[in-house]
Design a protein around this motif. Structure first.
Motif, PDB file in Angstrom:
ATOM      1  N   ASN A  39      -1.650  10.602  -0.424  1.00 14.40           N
ATOM      2  CA  ASN A  39      -2.228   9.902  -1.985  1.00 14.40           C
ATOM      3  C   ASN A  39      -2.500   8.227  -1.690  1.00 14.40           C
ATOM      4  O   ASN A  39      -1.639   7.651  -2.001  1.00 14.40           O
ATOM      5  CB  ASN A  39      -1.146  10.212  -2.825  1.00 14.40           C
ATOM      6  N   SER A  40      -3.772   8.233  -1.399  1.00 13.71           N
ATOM      7  CA  SER A  40      -4.199   6.802  -1.402  1.00 13.71           C
ATOM      8  C   SER A  40      -3.838   5.899  -2.337  1.00 13.71           C
ATOM      9  O   SER A  40      -3.613   4.802  -2.358  1.00 13.71           O
ATOM     10  CB  SER A  40      -5.746   6.953  -0.822  1.00 13.71           C
ATOM     11  N   GLU A  41      -4.031   6.510  -3.589  1.00 11.42           N
ATOM     12  CA  GLU A  41      -3.830   5.711  -4.743  1.00 11.42           C
ATOM     13  C   GLU A  41      -2.433   5.224  -4.846  1.00 11.42           C
ATOM     14  O   GLU A  41      -1.891   3.985  -5.194  1.00 11.42           O
ATOM     15  CB  GLU A  41      -4.224   6.493  -6.262  1.00 11.42           C
ATOM     16  N   LYS A  44      -1.845   2.550  -2.219  1.00  9.64           N
ATOM     17  CA  LYS A  44      -2.317   1.307  -2.700  1.00  9.64           C
ATOM     18  C   LYS A  44      -1.367   0.608  -3.610  1.00  9.64           C
ATOM     19  O   LYS A  44      -1.355  -0.757  -3.512  1.00  9.64           O
ATOM     20  CB  LYS A  44      -3.760   1.448  -3.352  1.00  9.64           C
ATOM     21  N   ALA A  45      -0.588   1.322  -4.553  1.00  7.94           N
ATOM     22  CA  ALA A  45       0.150   0.663  -5.475  1.00  7.94           C
ATOM     23  C   ALA A  45       1.365   0.004  -4.863  1.00  7.94           C
ATOM     24  O   ALA A  45       2.117  -1.086  -4.925  1.00  7.94           O
ATOM     25  CB  ALA A  45       0.479   1.707  -6.538  1.00  7.94           C
ATOM     26  N   SER A  61      -4.618   6.060   4.840  1.00  2.17           N
ATOM     27  CA  SER A  61      -4.693   7.530   3.967  1.00  2.17           C
ATOM     28  C   SER A  61      -5.091   8.435   4.592  1.00  2.17           C
ATOM     29  O   SER A  61      -6.253   8.460   4.991  1.00  2.17           O
ATOM     30  CB  SER A  61      -5.524   7.184   2.686  1.00  2.17           C
TER      31      SER A  61
END
Length: 135
Positions: A39-41, A44-45, A61
């Protein structure tokens, strides 16, 4: 100076849960963290949270159930940091079976260790030993 100052850690599953907690704690303690999550999002978080605290973290990712992507994770981590001292597999992929029965098409800690072997043999041997304990 943190307890992990100067160390490089590869941590899978940094998007949430144990992987995220380990990645942030290692970064807080001074490790250069190279994380991974499908889950790249979410990844990133986690990286943004680390950078907001001025901790060093980057990510890849990918889907670690694909052998080539596992290899790419380790290659990119080594390419970026030139060493890998710590490997934590906290990605949510489980195979419940005897170690001897695990198929190479199923990615687990052993698969990541096969990828890391050319770069840091001693870490790979330690990782392989841990895989035998937990599998």
């Amino acid at each position: 100076m943190g307890r992990l100052e100067g160390k490089t850690a590869v941590v899978t599953g940094i998007g949430a849960g144990i992987g995220k907690g380990v990645a942030l704690m290692f970064a807080k303690e001074g490790a250069k963290v190279f994380g991974s999550d499908i889950n790249s999002e979410a990844a990133k978080a986690t990286v943004s949270e680390a950078k907001a605290n001025k901790w060093e973290m980057s990510f890849f990712s990918g889907d670690l159930t694909v052998e080539e992507e596992s290899q790419l994770l380790m290659d990119k981590a080594y390419e970026k940091h030139r060493s890998i001292d710590i490997l934590v597999n906290a990605a949510a992929f489980c195979v419940f079976n005897r170690t001897s029965a695990l198929c190479c098409s199923k990615v687990c800690v052993h698969q990541l260790c096969c990828c890391i072997r050319p770069h840091t043999p001693s870490a790979a041997e330690t990782c392989h030993y841990n895989m035998l304990i937990y599998a």
